[in-house]
Design an enzyme around this catalytic site. Structure first.
Site, short mmCIF file in Angstrom:
data_model
loop_
_atom_site.label_atom_id
_atom_site.label_comp_id
_atom_site.label_asym_id
_atom_site.label_seq_id
_atom_site.Cartn_x
_atom_site.Cartn_y
_atom_site.Cartn_z
NE ARG A 57 -2.52 1.05 3.57
CZ ARG A 57 -3.24 0.83 4.68
NH1 ARG A 57 -4.52 0.48 4.58
NH2 ARG A 57 -2.71 0.94 5.87
CE LYS A 151 -1.63 5.22 6.94
NZ LYS A 151 -2.75 5.52 7.84
CD GLU A 185 -11.90 6.38 6.72
OE1 GLU A 185 -11.30 5.32 6.93
OE2 GLU A 185 -11.60 7.18 5.81
#
Ligand code: PMP
Length: 254
Positions: A57, A151, A185
């Site tokens: 990721r 991210k 979230e």
């Protein structure tokens, strides 16, 4: 921080000397990309939880930000394992960061690229077993204003605003709704709801699809739970028995 070494651009350096120049692009504009990874003590020694997925990721996030990391994924996995050993740790948290170095102006072309890793012992992120949650007045970053599967440091300005607001109002944690008013979230974690033998969690789109979330869905199915990824509205909340946050830092927290 209780550790001695960091790793940066291919070598180990004292963490205290791992500083950045003031005109670092990623410091000003949020252009860095990062990971949060945990490792746990086991009878076979420290073990990193889903290391390959986290490093993978990180590379995807870097690609999103136009960064070509000059190391292989395998080399970064190895650097993480060596760093844990060099610091003599048995459990804790790992923070890899890829960032643009000294360069002002938004377009990062020509900025030097750096990759650094630190690790340290880190206990519970949310310090209470059961947390109070404030539905944020800030909506989660709209999927078309950023890339939600990456991210990216800049995405976390949204998270920090929600955290500041929640804590200012006496809550332990914030919960974001997305642009359509559905539950999304937390600032740094995913959310699940439980009703009998079924787990519900918001679908991908306006969330970071977490590696912990993925693990929980797999384990839950193995334990005989049904798992539903779907739209969840605030008005649906009263029909659930339980809720919990999950993520690398928060682990699983009710
Ligand atoms: N959502 C956000 C916004 C996060 O920052 C995180 C932490 N990385 C998560 C969800 C959970 O992801 P993971 O389980 O991969 O740590």
């Amino acid at each position: 921080m209780k550790t001695q070494y960091a790793w940066r651009d291919g070598s180990f350096t004292p963490l205290s000397k791992s500083t950045v120049p003031f005109l670092t692009h990623s410091l000003h504009y949020g252009s860095g990309v990062f990971e949060g990874v945990r490792f746990y003590n086991t009878p076979q020694g420290p073990a990193v939880f889903r290391l390959r997925e986290h490093v993978s990721r990180l590379f995807l996030s870097a690609k999103t930000m136009g960064m070509r990391i000059p190391f292989s994924q395998k080399a970064i996995e190895q650097a993480i394992l060596e760093l844990i050993k060099k610091n003599g740790l048995t459990s804790g948290y790992i923070r890899p960061l890829v960032y643009y170095g000294e360069k002002m102006g938004l377009h990062p072309a020509g900025a030097p690229l750096h990759i650094a890793i630190a690790c340290w012992p880190w206990g519970k992120y949310l310090t209470k077993e059961t947390v109070s949650v404030k539905t944020s007045s800030f909506m989660r970053v709209h999927p078309r204003t950023s890339v939600m599967t990456a991210k990216i440091s800049g995405n976390y300005a949204n998270s920090i605003l929600a955290s500041l607001e929640a804590h200012r109002e006496g809550y332990d944690e914030a919960l974001f709704l997305d642009h359509a008013g559905n539950i999304a979230e937390g600032p740094g974690e995913n959310i699940f709801f439980v009703k009998g033998k079924t787990l519900f969690t918001p679908s991908e789109g306006a969330i970071l699809p977490g590696i912990t979330r993925n693990s929980i869905m797999t384990i839950a199915k193995e334990l005989g739970y049904a798992v539903k990824e779907q739209t969840i509205k605030p008005k649906d909340l009263s029909k659930f028995d339980e809720a919990f946050f999950c993520g690398t830092a928060v682990e699983v927290n009710g």
